[in-house]
Design an enzyme around this catalytic site. Structure first.
Site, PDB file in Angstrom:
ATOM      1  N   ARG A 248       0.813  -1.219   0.000  1.00 41.40           N
ATOM      2  CA  ARG A 248       0.000   0.000   0.000  1.00 41.40           C
ATOM      3  C   ARG A 248       0.849   1.274   0.000  1.00 41.40           C
ATOM      4  O   ARG A 248       0.428   2.317  -0.500  1.00 41.40           O
ATOM      5  CB  ARG A 248      -0.912   0.029   1.242  1.00 41.40           C
ATOM      6  CG  ARG A 248      -1.964  -1.050   1.262  1.00 41.40           C
ATOM      7  CD  ARG A 248      -3.260  -0.533   0.632  1.00 41.40           C
ATOM      8  NE  ARG A 248      -4.286  -1.548   0.559  1.00 41.40           N
ATOM      9  CZ  ARG A 248      -5.251  -1.703   1.461  1.00 41.40           C
ATOM     10  NH1 ARG A 248      -5.314  -0.910   2.514  1.00 41.40           N
ATOM     11  NH2 ARG A 248      -6.157  -2.622   1.308  1.00 41.40           N
TER      12      ARG A 248
ATOM     13  N   ASP B 248     -13.754  13.203  11.357  1.00 38.32           N
ATOM     14  CA  ASP B 248     -12.920  12.089  10.913  1.00 38.32           C
ATOM     15  C   ASP B 248     -11.484  12.482  11.234  1.00 38.32           C
ATOM     16  O   ASP B 248     -11.174  13.657  11.465  1.00 38.32           O
ATOM     17  CB  ASP B 248     -13.081  11.848   9.407  1.00 38.32           C
ATOM     18  CG  ASP B 248     -12.631  10.450   8.983  1.00 38.32           C
ATOM     19  OD1 ASP B 248     -13.478   9.562   8.827  1.00 38.32           O
ATOM     20  OD2 ASP B 248     -11.399  10.244   8.847  1.00 38.32           O
TER      21      ASP B 248
HETATM   22  C1  LIG Z   1     -14.829   2.736   6.668  1.00 39.32           C
HETATM   23  S1  LIG Z   1     -14.951   4.441   7.065  1.00 39.32           S
HETATM   24  C2  LIG Z   1     -16.562   4.478   7.831  1.00 39.32           C
HETATM   25  C3  LIG Z   1     -17.432   5.588   7.290  1.00 39.32           C
HETATM   26  C4  LIG Z   1     -18.862   5.624   7.825  1.00 39.32           C
HETATM   27  N1  LIG Z   1     -18.902   5.715   9.263  1.00 39.32           N
HETATM   28  C5  LIG Z   1     -19.650   4.410   7.350  1.00 39.32           C
HETATM   29  O1  LIG Z   1     -19.948   3.519   8.169  1.00 39.32           O
HETATM   30  O2  LIG Z   1     -19.982   4.322   6.180  1.00 39.32           O
HETATM   31  C6  LIG Z   1     -13.842   4.537   8.474  1.00 39.32           C
HETATM   32  C7  LIG Z   1     -13.356   5.963   8.753  1.00 39.32           C
HETATM   33  O3  LIG Z   1     -12.742   5.988  10.048  1.00 39.32           O
HETATM   34  C8  LIG Z   1     -11.721   6.967  10.024  1.00 39.32           C
HETATM   35  N2  LIG Z   1     -10.829   6.761  11.169  1.00 39.32           N
HETATM   36  C9  LIG Z   1      -9.900   5.786  11.358  1.00 39.32           C
HETATM   37  N3  LIG Z   1      -9.284   5.951  12.531  1.00 39.32           N
HETATM   38  C10 LIG Z   1      -9.835   7.044  13.115  1.00 39.32           C
HETATM   39  C11 LIG Z   1      -9.620   7.731  14.345  1.00 39.32           C
HETATM   40  N4  LIG Z   1      -8.706   7.310  15.214  1.00 39.32           N
HETATM   41  N5  LIG Z   1     -10.367   8.829  14.610  1.00 39.32           N
HETATM   42  C12 LIG Z   1     -11.298   9.267  13.717  1.00 39.32           C
HETATM   43  N6  LIG Z   1     -11.550   8.661  12.543  1.00 39.32           N
HETATM   44  C13 LIG Z   1     -10.826   7.568  12.250  1.00 39.32           C
HETATM   45  C14 LIG Z   1     -11.072   6.761   8.662  1.00 39.32           C
HETATM   46  O4  LIG Z   1     -10.355   7.916   8.253  1.00 39.32           O
HETATM   47  C15 LIG Z   1     -12.286   6.447   7.778  1.00 39.32           C
HETATM   48  O5  LIG Z   1     -12.730   7.601   7.117  1.00 39.32           O
END
Ligand SMILES: C[S@@+](CC[C@H](N)C(=O)[O-])C[C@H]1O[C@@H](n2cnc3c(N)ncnc32)[C@H](O)[C@@H]1O
Length: 283
Positions: free
Chosen positions: A47, A152
């Site tokens: 990646r 986020d």
């Molecule tokens: C798979 S997406 C989920 C989006 C939405 N909640 C959904 O269920 O469709 C996961 C998101 O979590 C965010 N993320 C990961 N670690 C995080 C953290 N420590 N604090 C805030 N956001 C985080 C990532 O940047 C990503 O945008």
């Protein structure tokens, strides 16, 4: 570097030592809570290889130093975007929006006020879906006070979310009349794009927040927190700390929604399991 054939072209993939992998793994865990298992070593290398190539770096140690020397943390965010998924959709796991419409909004009919946090909102489809649900569900939206905080860790996805512009194909499955009520259709060079209308955009405030932070800048107790499809990347102690933090920010009677594959069954928490992936703070 090893050569991997992709569509007939040779893509150089950098090799990562075990020690380098461990340094990245510790950094990622400490900063974001994302727990990479030992099996993710080659995935991490594949990646991040393109990023090393773009930066003209030769080893993962050089890239680690590059990430650490960036005080804005932008490179860290970029790295995280490459290794984590931002996958999301409008009306993803739609039962939660039905529950909001059928159970939560009627409970607030007297107050006509709701405060919601979409806590890992990715590119914004989740908070816009929440806003659409609010406007579509109540009789007279103008009499209501709706506020959604959408956050986020990634500034890249947040910029996309705040812009509120989506390709037409992102709305597959959403009734066209609903899209028309809440999004403006682009013309000319913007044909095929839809932008959130002002009433929708004004309901949502976007902010970069890390779920690992000890405190969140939220003063008003919340009615509902969405934390969906991110806890799956965290280990159990991290999930436990997070869920217990969420509890503090909810009103008595407030709800927590988790992703459909994110049960809190094995996590020690004070919530009442209310319905599948719906948790409630006791009144
Ligand atoms: C798979 S997406 C989920 C989006 C939405 N909640 C959904 O269920 O469709 C996961 C998101 O979590 C965010 N993320 C990961 N670690 C995080 C953290 N420590 N604090 C805030 N956001 C985080 C990532 O940047 C990503 O945008």
């Amino acid at each position: 570097m090893a050569c991997r054939l992709l569509f007939g072209a040779c893509q150089m993939e950098y090799s990562i030592t075990h020690e380098e992998f461990h340094r990245f793994r510790t950094l990622i865990y400490n900063e974001s809570g994302i727990a990479l298992s030992e099996q993710k070593q080659s995935l991490l290398a594949s990646r991040l290889s393109k990023r090393l190539r773009d930066l003209g770096l030769e080893t993962f140690s050089e890239y680690y130093d590059h990430v650490m020397s960036d005080p804005s943390r932008e490179e860290f965010t970029r790295m995280l975007d490459l290794i984590s998924t931002n996958k999301t959709d409008f009306f993803r796991e739609s039962k939660h929006f039905d529950y909001l419409r059928d159970r939560i909004l009627p409970e607030l009919e007297q107050e006509k006020r709701i405060r919601i946090w979409s806590s890992a909102c990715s590119t914004g489809e989740e908070p816009y879906t929440i806003a659409i649900t609010l406007f579509e569900s109540v009789k007279n939206p103008a009499q209501w006070d709706f506020k959604i905080l959408a956050s986020d860790l990634s500034t890249r996805v947040l910029a996309k979310a705040a812009a509120g512009t989506y390709d037409e194909d992102r709305f597959r499955g959403v009734p066209p009349e609903v899209v028309r009520r809440h999004f403006l259709r682009g013309r000319g060079v913007r044909t095929g794009l839809f932008k959130a209308k002002p009433h929708l955009a004004a309901t949502i405030q976007f902010r970069r927040l890390n779920l690992m932070d000890e405190r969140f800048p939220i003063k008003t107790p919340l009615d509902l927190i969405f934390c969906r499809n991110v806890m799956i990347y965290f280990d159990r102690p991290t999930q436990e700390r997070l869920v217990n933090k969420f509890y503090r920010y909810l009103k008595p009677g407030g709800y927590l929604f988790t992703g459909h594959s994110e049960s809190l069954q094995w996590v020690d928490h004070p919530f009442k399991a209310w319905a599948p992936t719906i948790y409630r703070k006791e009144c």
